[in-house]
Write a protein that holds these residues in place. Structure first.
Motif: not given
Length: 177
Positions: A59-62, A64-69, A125-130
């Protein structure tokens, strides 16, 4: 297939299934959650924890939030306090549904690039695939949790998507709420 209605339906399904598994887990003695049951992450608690971590990462990747450590190896230790874990899981499921309802009607466009700790390199990778990957990964690990809970004597709800109650989460599945 990767449009907003699909994402909203799968986000609702995710929330429904997680609620079912958490309710079933609550019926077991605490120690049963930590018994090694031979799954990839070993225990019910560790598998739940990995799934929470992975959902937060994606969800963070999608968004743009900070990715959990941490990485995959660290992902299984997030569920030490079971009541806090349940609160986090429920909140994240609501965040996933909110994200899904905010997608463009046609679904996500373009590519997503990130550094993959699993492969040790930047991947695009394409967002749709992810989007498909997010929901497929959830289903994979929830299936493991369901099997472990059932083997332990708990009784989670059915997993058939067509049995999902209409009111299991907000949203009608069409992206209109």
């Amino acid at each position: 297939m990767t449009d907003r209605p699909y994402a909203v339906t799968m986000a609702r399904y995710n929330a429904w299934q997680n609620a079912s598994l958490l309710a079933a887990a609550k019926t077991l003695p605490e120690g049963d959650l930590d018994r090694d049951r031979g799954a990839f992450f070993g225990t019910i608690r560790r598998t739940f924890s990995h799934l929470l971590w992975a959902d937060a990462v994606w969800l963070a990747r999608f968004t743009g939030a900070e990715v959990p450590p941490g990485g995959i190896a660290d992902s299984t230790g997030l569920a030490a306090d079971w009541s806090d874990f349940r609160r986090q899981r429920t909140a994240l499921d609501a965040d996933i549904l909110h994200w899904a309802t905010a997608l463009p009607a046609a679904g996500p466009e373009g590519d997503l690039a990130w550094f993959s700790g699993a492969t040790g390199r930047t991947v695009t990778r394409p967002r749709r695939l992810l989007l498909l990957h997010l929901f497929n990964h959830q289903t994979h690990h929830r299936g493991q949790i369901h099997a472990m809970l059932t083997a332990a004597g708990a009784h989670p709800d059915a997993t058939d998507i067509w049995l999902m109650p209409d009111g299991s989460a907000t949203g009608s599945g069409d992206g209109t709420g």
